[in-house]
Write an enzyme that holds these catalytic residues in place. Sequence first.
Site, mmCIF file in Angstrom:
data_model
loop_
_atom_site.group_PDB
_atom_site.id
_atom_site.type_symbol
_atom_site.label_atom_id
_atom_site.label_comp_id
_atom_site.label_asym_id
_atom_site.label_seq_id
_atom_site.Cartn_x
_atom_site.Cartn_y
_atom_site.Cartn_z
ATOM 1 C CE LYS A 219 -11.846 64.005 -1.373
ATOM 2 N NZ LYS A 219 -12.180 65.097 -0.414
ATOM 3 C CE1 TYR B 148 -6.958 66.982 -0.200
ATOM 4 C CE2 TYR B 148 -6.362 64.842 0.691
ATOM 5 C CZ TYR B 148 -7.221 65.645 -0.049
ATOM 6 O OH TYR B 148 -8.351 65.093 -0.644
ATOM 7 C CG PHE C 110 -10.085 70.329 7.307
ATOM 8 C CD1 PHE C 110 -9.475 69.878 6.146
ATOM 9 C CD2 PHE C 110 -10.390 71.677 7.407
ATOM 10 C CE1 PHE C 110 -9.163 70.746 5.114
ATOM 11 C CE2 PHE C 110 -10.089 72.561 6.371
ATOM 12 C CZ PHE C 110 -9.467 72.083 5.221
ATOM 13 N NE ARG D 230 -12.251 72.660 -7.675
ATOM 14 C CZ ARG D 230 -11.867 72.565 -6.400
ATOM 15 N NH1 ARG D 230 -11.246 71.462 -5.959
ATOM 16 N NH2 ARG D 230 -12.108 73.533 -5.554
ATOM 17 C CB THR E 43 -15.771 71.853 -0.284
ATOM 18 O OG1 THR E 43 -14.902 72.444 -1.257
ATOM 19 C CG2 THR E 43 -14.975 70.990 0.664
ATOM 20 N NE ARG F 203 -16.509 67.219 -3.574
ATOM 21 C CZ ARG F 203 -15.526 68.104 -3.588
ATOM 22 N NH1 ARG F 203 -15.773 69.391 -3.789
ATOM 23 N NH2 ARG F 203 -14.272 67.708 -3.405
ATOM 24 C CG ASN G 194 -15.742 66.063 -0.345
ATOM 25 O OD1 ASN G 194 -14.888 65.187 -0.511
ATOM 26 N ND2 ASN G 194 -15.442 67.337 -0.189
ATOM 27 C CG HIS H 194 -8.638 65.755 -5.001
ATOM 28 N ND1 HIS H 194 -8.409 66.902 -4.276
ATOM 29 C CD2 HIS H 194 -7.746 65.761 -6.032
ATOM 30 C CE1 HIS H 194 -7.398 67.568 -4.845
ATOM 31 N NE2 HIS H 194 -6.986 66.903 -5.898
ATOM 32 C CD GLU I 167 -3.873 68.106 -6.782
ATOM 33 O OE1 GLU I 167 -4.724 67.664 -7.592
ATOM 34 O OE2 GLU I 167 -4.144 68.961 -5.917
HETATM 35 P P1 IDP Z 1 -11.979 70.702 -2.363
HETATM 36 O O1 IDP Z 1 -11.834 69.204 -2.217
HETATM 37 O O2 IDP Z 1 -13.386 71.086 -2.732
HETATM 38 O O3 IDP Z 1 -10.932 71.316 -3.246
HETATM 39 P P2 IDP Z 1 -10.454 71.778 -0.105
HETATM 40 O O4 IDP Z 1 -10.730 73.105 0.510
HETATM 41 O O5 IDP Z 1 -9.245 71.648 -0.967
HETATM 42 O O6 IDP Z 1 -11.775 71.325 -0.906
HETATM 43 O O7 IDP Z 1 -10.373 70.721 1.082
HETATM 44 C C1 IDP Z 1 -9.874 69.417 0.869
HETATM 45 C C2 IDP Z 1 -10.823 68.440 1.533
HETATM 46 O O8 IDP Z 1 -10.801 68.642 2.944
HETATM 47 C C3 IDP Z 1 -12.299 68.591 1.142
HETATM 48 O O9 IDP Z 1 -12.635 67.947 -0.072
HETATM 49 C C4 IDP Z 1 -12.983 67.995 2.345
HETATM 50 O O10 IDP Z 1 -12.934 66.555 2.282
HETATM 51 C C5 IDP Z 1 -12.102 68.452 3.478
HETATM 52 N N1 IDP Z 1 -12.530 69.733 4.064
HETATM 53 C C6 IDP Z 1 -12.361 70.968 3.544
HETATM 54 N N2 IDP Z 1 -12.838 71.927 4.349
HETATM 55 C C7 IDP Z 1 -13.320 71.286 5.431
HETATM 56 C C8 IDP Z 1 -13.941 71.743 6.653
HETATM 57 O O11 IDP Z 1 -14.139 72.938 6.881
HETATM 58 N N3 IDP Z 1 -14.326 70.773 7.534
HETATM 59 C C9 IDP Z 1 -14.134 69.446 7.302
HETATM 60 N N4 IDP Z 1 -13.524 68.990 6.195
HETATM 61 C C10 IDP Z 1 -13.133 69.892 5.262
HETATM 62 MG MG MG Z 2 -8.883 71.345 -2.957
#
Ligand code: IDP
Ligand code: MG
Length: 140
Positions: free
Chosen positions: A11, A51, A59, A87, A93, A104, A118, A121, A132
Amino acid sequence: MTTERSLVLVKPDGFARGLTGEVLRRIEAKGYRLVALQVLTPDLDRLHVHYEEHVGKPFFEPLCEFMSSGPVTAVVIEGERCIEGFRALAGATDPTAALPGTIRGDLGRDWGRKVQENIVHGSDSPESAAREIGIWFPEL
Ligand code: IDP
Ligand code: MG
């Protein structure tokens, strides 16, 4: 055969902090192969599709704005069970809760912004990976 491909993004936070090589090092050290790699600044249209599962969440727009804020490195990796495996390498996350030893957990932190920055992805299922990879590498 259980060979899989997964879509990994370093990212904009990871790119700007010079962590692209460290992420790729961990992927290669784990034993996965790099299939395709491109540095680009993604536009919002692409990110809205990427997304789409998060449309409507608080968010979502901050996430897409953040992801379009600078260069990312898009990578397709390959290997048996690499979707689950990456993962695990990435960690949780929330970078504050992500375990030490993960990308992370070792390299990320909370910066008090609307979206969690973080570093990476990674696709979360074979269906997500296929979708994707089609978004980022339609030629594959
Ligand atoms: P992942 O990247 O671990 O699969 P996802 O739930 O798919 O997590 O969320 C996509 C991205 O959105 C996350 O990597 C993070 O950057 C952001 N994100 C997810 N949940 C939150 C939240 O509750 N607050 C702020 N940002 C979030
Ligand atoms: Mg995700």
